[in-house]
Enzyme design. Structure first.
Site, mmCIF file in Angstrom:
data_model
loop_
_atom_site.group_PDB
_atom_site.id
_atom_site.type_symbol
_atom_site.label_atom_id
_atom_site.label_comp_id
_atom_site.label_asym_id
_atom_site.label_seq_id
_atom_site.Cartn_x
_atom_site.Cartn_y
_atom_site.Cartn_z
ATOM 1 N N SER A 82 0.829 -1.031 -0.219
ATOM 2 C CA SER A 82 -0.247 0.034 0.339
ATOM 3 C C SER A 82 1.412 1.634 -0.024
ATOM 4 O O SER A 82 1.652 1.424 -0.693
ATOM 5 C CB SER A 82 -1.110 0.108 1.400
ATOM 6 O OG SER A 82 -1.999 0.415 0.324
ATOM 7 N N HIS A 106 -7.516 -6.190 0.989
ATOM 8 C CA HIS A 106 -6.297 -4.883 0.865
ATOM 9 C C HIS A 106 -5.276 -5.661 1.949
ATOM 10 O O HIS A 106 -6.420 -4.996 3.517
ATOM 11 C CB HIS A 106 -7.028 -4.126 0.719
ATOM 12 C CG HIS A 106 -5.674 -2.978 1.214
ATOM 13 N ND1 HIS A 106 -4.904 -3.092 -0.014
ATOM 14 C CD2 HIS A 106 -5.787 -1.891 1.899
ATOM 15 C CE1 HIS A 106 -3.669 -2.107 0.276
ATOM 16 N NE2 HIS A 106 -4.412 -1.498 1.206
HETATM 17 C C1 GCU Z 1 -5.684 4.784 2.039
HETATM 18 C C2 GCU Z 1 -4.825 5.996 0.749
HETATM 19 C C3 GCU Z 1 -4.467 4.584 -0.250
HETATM 20 C C4 GCU Z 1 -3.256 3.781 0.696
HETATM 21 C C5 GCU Z 1 -3.522 3.082 1.744
HETATM 22 C C6 GCU Z 1 -3.097 2.045 2.656
HETATM 23 O O1 GCU Z 1 -6.246 3.710 2.026
HETATM 24 O O2 GCU Z 1 -5.717 6.377 -0.110
HETATM 25 O O3 GCU Z 1 -3.695 5.663 -1.259
HETATM 26 O O4 GCU Z 1 -2.127 3.199 0.035
HETATM 27 O O5 GCU Z 1 -4.330 3.956 2.691
HETATM 28 O O6 GCU Z 1 -1.863 2.618 2.900
HETATM 29 O O7 GCU Z 1 -3.499 1.185 3.382
#
Ligand code: GCU
Length: 389
Positions: free
Chosen positions: A227, A368
């Site tokens: 992420s 995720h």
């Molecule tokens: C948020 C953000 C994402 C990121 C995520 C994470 O959802 O909007 O861009 O990738 O956090 O780091 O888990």
């Protein structure tokens, strides 16, 4: 989806003709673009930086591995800006390839071993066990599922991790206490050192240490992340070619995803919620996702010809798995041009069907996160590209 740019086309409109022209002309154009317009300037290696090994224990996991903890003192002083590397290397390998990645809540979250120092830096209070932005003992091991250390070590790879907040805390005003404070000349300007830039810079400083450690094969350091840490891993791989391989796990917007594929997080949204991740210049592209003359494939092109794996999760909606796939497809011609194995597929594969060349992609089923399945794919991708087993 509207047309996205040809990575092999120079700013003057001509098509790159040779590998030499790629490295001498096109690559520098792209590096300059992403540095000035997206992630901001990055400082050099600090002159007074030094490393202090605070733990060196060769009998962890019943003798499977050696664990070291290393303080990287950016200013050379115990009281100055610093980060802590937690490093595991397998004992049965002389100098091991390793995965290097940032973590979200402190090194102590990666394993419940009480010998791991708890970060004293700012941690998000939304995390269980964090009180007034300070991590407590109850944060030990909370991310151990995401870091299956023994499994990775048994496969012949080491692991190094750093808490991202040791480098730069992850909130809008975080630059006031992070490593950015060491570089006032890089702040207050449209191409300022961003948090993403600072994190990538920190990964390069970890590489500076790893080059000195005989237990590590410094030609085989895989920079990876999930992420937001995946975005930082890509930018680190793009800016520092000492990283031999790069893995983006669900890096989404600002990572492997193409903004041109409008789905979930767009430029305006990421800049509103996480303005510090990018330099101020990036805001000029708010609401222009489908008309920008560039996209993230051009950033990933900086990693070529080194192996790059783009990993998605089917239900990782925020990171737009299809947009990440399109990012991999769009960078593939660069791998081909440089004589490497491009992405072996043109259509989004079914879930859990990895497609690996020098450039690889897969979409895991589920949400995720990072699962043992993902680590198994990272290991398989590294083994394949480095002719292991
Ligand atoms: C948020 C953000 C994402 C990121 C995520 C994470 O959802 O909007 O861009 O990738 O956090 O780091 O888990």
């Amino acid at each position: 989806m509207s047309m996205i740019s040809n990575p092999l086309q120079l700013n003057n409109g001509k098509i790159v003709q040779s590998k030499k022209e790629w490295f001498k002309k096109r690559r520098p154009e792209l590096l300059d673009f992403f540095t000035t317009q997206v992630y901001g300037q990055m400082p050099d290696k600090p002159a007074n930086m030094r490393f202090v090994i605070t733990e060196d224990n060769n009998s962890v996991f019943n003798g499977l591995a050696t664990r070291k903890q290393i303080k990287v003192l950016f200013e050379g002083t115990e009281t100055g800006q610093q980060m802590s590397i937690l490093l595991y290397t397998p004992n049965d390998i002389k100098s091991a390839p390793i995965f290097l990645g940032l973590n979200f809540n402190g090194n102590q979250a990666v394993s419940d071993d009480k010998n791991i120092a708890i970060t004293t830096d700012w941690v998000n209070s939304k995390t269980k066990g964090v009180i007034n932005n300070k991590a407590t003992c109850s944060t030990r091991g909370i991310a151990s599922k995401q870091w299956p250390l023994e499994m990775i070590l048994k496969n012949g790879y080491g692991v190094a991790t750093i808490y991202a907040g040791d480098i730069a805390p992850d909130f809008k005003e975080g630059y006031k206490t992070g490593v950015q404070t060491l570089y006032p000349e890089l702040m207050n300007r449209p191409d300022n050192l961003s948090t993403m830039g600072a994190w990538a810079w920190g990964l390069s400083r970890a590489m500076d240490y790893l080059e000195t450690d005989k237990d590590v094969d410094d030609k085989k350091v895989i920079v990876m992340g999930t992420s937001r840490m995946g975005k930082a891993a890509l930018w680190a791989g793009a800016t520092d070619n000492r990283f031999g391989m790069v893995i983006s796990n669900e890096s989404g917007a600002g990572g492997a995803k193409l903004y041109h594929h409008v789905y979930e997080e767009d430029i305006a949204q990421i800049c509103r919620v996480f303005p510090h991740w990018f330099s101020t210049n990036f805001q000029q592209f708010n609401h222009k996702d489908t008309t920008i003359p560039f996209d993230q494939h051009l950033m990933m092109a900086l990693i070529a010809p080194r192996p790059l794996l783009v990993a998605s999760a089917k239900e990782g909606y925020v990171c737009d798995p299809y947009g990440e796939f399109l990012g991999a497809v769009a960078v593939s011609p660069v791998y081909d041009f440089l004589g490497k194995k491009p992405l072996p597929i043109q259509l989004l594969p079914k879930e859990n069907e990895p497609a690996f060349g020098t450039l690889g992609y897969y979409m895991r089923s589920g949400k995720h996160d990072i699962f043992p399945y993902d680590w198994e794919q990272f290991i398989a991708f590294a083994n394949l590209n480095w002719n292991k087993k």
